[in-house]
Design a protein around this motif. Structure first.
Motif, mmCIF file in Angstrom:
data_model
loop_
_atom_site.group_PDB
_atom_site.id
_atom_site.type_symbol
_atom_site.label_atom_id
_atom_site.label_comp_id
_atom_site.label_asym_id
_atom_site.label_seq_id
_atom_site.Cartn_x
_atom_site.Cartn_y
_atom_site.Cartn_z
ATOM 1 N N LEU A 211 16.538 -33.950 -56.222
ATOM 2 C CA LEU A 211 16.403 -32.658 -55.540
ATOM 3 C C LEU A 211 14.964 -32.409 -55.111
ATOM 4 O O LEU A 211 14.710 -31.921 -53.999
ATOM 5 N N ARG A 212 14.020 -32.744 -55.971
ATOM 6 C CA ARG A 212 12.613 -32.488 -55.648
ATOM 7 C C ARG A 212 12.066 -33.449 -54.596
ATOM 8 O O ARG A 212 11.429 -33.037 -53.631
ATOM 9 N N TYR A 217 13.196 -29.438 -53.264
ATOM 10 C CA TYR A 217 13.592 -28.268 -54.061
ATOM 11 C C TYR A 217 12.457 -27.844 -54.993
ATOM 12 O O TYR A 217 11.743 -28.697 -55.549
ATOM 13 N N THR A 237 20.322 -20.064 -55.696
ATOM 14 C CA THR A 237 19.595 -20.862 -54.717
ATOM 15 C C THR A 237 19.045 -19.934 -53.645
ATOM 16 O O THR A 237 19.798 -19.188 -53.020
ATOM 17 N N LEU A 246 15.471 -23.156 -56.431
ATOM 18 C CA LEU A 246 16.636 -23.108 -57.309
ATOM 19 C C LEU A 246 16.235 -22.514 -58.657
ATOM 20 O O LEU A 246 15.380 -23.066 -59.373
ATOM 21 N N GLU A 264 24.177 -29.089 -55.975
ATOM 22 C CA GLU A 264 23.151 -28.844 -54.962
ATOM 23 C C GLU A 264 22.933 -30.078 -54.095
ATOM 24 O O GLU A 264 22.787 -29.978 -52.874
#
Length: 531
Positions: A211-212, A217, A237, A246, A264
């Motif tokens: 995600l990062r 994110y 979110t 998030l 996600e």
């Protein structure tokens, strides 16, 4: 020459959505629905005046085929033709172009003025909207009565729009045996692109990193002091330039957080833009949002519990000759998941890869020490199985879904080391039909939290196909128990677990006896007349 005012009104009606206030709120009729409303009014007026299509054609000067197209909602005539129709039907222009339908057609009007037809993607059910509108126009009064009945039922059961969406989604899943090859393939493609080893089980750290690094994110813990209103929210979110933010509830377990991160990723990888931003599906503004949440959740399950790893483990389990619950609990730990997510994932796999397609899934809530059970989730594949939700009746207390919750509460009351998860199985034989199901249930304790204990259960219909696959059905320790639907419908009068009298059954028997008596009297009367 026709008045220019009529031409102006005609253009306004067809070129803009017609907005007005209804009991369902401020809504807009699109041009297709405006045509349908007009066609319904023409057809109903024609039928009320006992005119055939040919009669109306002669009176109005319009062709039969053109009038037929109008009545089916495919054509909207010009102003001069509307005037001709008004004269032929003994009404006026304003009445015809008004969007108000007669009282008999009000249910159709309510359906059209709601957002159901526009927001529910009918194509996923194999329905073309134009065909649906044509069906409405074919027999407007009868269809209106049917729609009115459905609306009345929904009102009596306090069915909200959200509940309607949930029902539609459940039907969509059941239509496809809860298996979606395109999402399975997308999950495998994602894992391949990320170079994930064939035996590696995705965990919280890996999913956070994706995600990062891939989707930029920002992941933070919900500050319950600064935002006490978010205490019950699992995640939130927040869209923002550069990448989403998030917020995750810190009280969740690593397993629960992993699923949120996987979902996600599903939203991003599947490019599902119309989405929910909290974990509360009750916030859905449209069916598309609910459907996209399901797709993203399915994707999360597919990358965490990979079918290439699950299928051989299930085969090994079904080949066992003795029921071994620790094997299932071991699989749940192996895949870093929860009993509910695992059971639901198994329901994806069984129809497609094992040919077991007559199954159901249930989730019950229960507070320890209470004899009240709430059915909070259900899904049926291939047909509507028993058990299923029944309003204002007592579910059979012999169901494993309920007894396992009672067993969990009793065990935890008697020990200083409470059990977190319990797994049991039984063969349930229904007293009336004789049908048998293998029931596999998990009960999960809420421990010291104020939340109820939860059971999740899967029922597998035992027919010739499933009996060949499941090897431990003859285990003497696998209990067979006679069950029924609800106490109110049960014929097992000596049942010690009964919670209520068989009122529904008694009423049914009383009505049957009354029918028999009436039939006897009618037959004797007819015989005496014939003599």
């Amino acid at each position: 020459m026709r008045p220019a005012f009529f031409d102006f009104r005609h253009d306004i009606i067809l070129n803009f959505n017609y907005s007005y206030y209804s009991p369902l709120g401020h809504v807009a009729l699109n041009p297709d629905n405006i045509k349908l409303v007009f066609g319904l009014k023409i057809k109903q007026l024609r039928l009320d005046r006992a005119l055939s299509l040919n009669d109306l054609s002669q009176k109005s000067g319009l062709s039969i085929s053109y009038i037929n197209e109008i009545e089916k909602g495919k054509k909207y005539p010009k102003a001069d033709k509307i005037i001709s129709l008004a004269h032929a039907l003994g009404t006026d222009y304003d009445s015809l172009v008004s969007l108000k339908l007669s009282k008999r057609l009000e249910p159709i009007s309510e359906l059209l003025s709601s957002n159901i037809l526009t927001e529910l993607p009918l194509d996923i059910f194999g329905i073309d909207q134009s065909n649906l509108l044509e069906m409405l126009s074919d027999a407007p009064t009868k269809v209106s009565a049917f729609i009115g009945t459905l609306i009345e039922i929904s009102r009596n059961y306090n069915m909200s729009v959200e509940q309607f969406y949930f029902s539609a989604l459940r039907t969509y899943q059941e239509m496809h045996d809860n298996y979606f090859e395109e999402i399975e393939n997308a999950a495998e493609q994602f894992l391949s692109e990320k170079g994930v080893d064939g035996s590696f089980i995705l965990d919280e750290a890996y999913l956070i990193a994706v995600l990062r690094k891939t989707y930029n994110y920002e992941i933070e813990q919900i500050d319950k002091i600064a935002h006490p209103e978010l205490k019950a929210v699992r995640s939130l979110t927040i869209p923002q330039p550069g990448g989403p933010r998030l917020l995750v509830n810190g009280s969740l377990t690593p397993v629960q957080k992993s699923f949120i991160y996987g979902r996600e990723i599903g939203y991003q990888y599947l490019k599902l833009n119309n989405r929910l931003y909290t974990t509360s599906v009750l916030e859905a503004d449209s069916f598309e949002q609910l459907l996209n949440n399901f797709k993203a959740s399915y994707f999360a399950s597919a990358i965490i519990i990979r079918r290439s790893l699950l299928i051989p483990k299930l085969k090994e389990f079904f080949n066992l000759k003795i029921w071994q619950p620790e094997q299932l609990l071991g699989m749940i730990d192996h895949f870093n998941t929860t009993p509910e997510s695992f059971s639901y994932r198994v329901s994806n796999i069984l129809p497609k890869h094992f040919g077991i397609n007559q199954i159901f899934f249930l989730r019950f809530n229960n507070f320890a020490g209470q004899n009240k059970f709430e059915l909070t989730k259900e899904m049926h594949i291939a047909r509507k199985h028993i058990p299923h939700s029944v309003k204002d009746e007592h579910y059979c207390r012999r169901w494993l879904s309920l007894t396992i919750l009672q067993d969990l509460a009793e065990q935890n009351q008697e020990t200083k080391n409470p059990v977190n998860t319990l797994c049991k199985a039984q063969i349930s034989k229904y007293a009336d039909s004789g049908e048998e199901y293998l029931m596999v249930s998990f009960a999960k304790s809420s421990l010291n939290s104020p939340n109820p204990n939860v059971s999740v259960s899967m029922g597998i219909f035992l027919n010739e196909d499933s009996r060949k696959i499941i090897g431990f059905l003859n285990d003497p320790d696998l209990r067979l128990r006679l069950v029924n639907e609800t106490c109110e419908r049960c014929t097992l009068f000596d049942c010690k677990e009964r919670m209520a009298a068989p009122t529904v059954l008694q009423r049914r028997h009383k009505n049957e006896e009354l029918k028999k008596r009436i039939a006897t009297l009618l037959n004797s009367k007819l015989n005496s007349v014939s003599l």
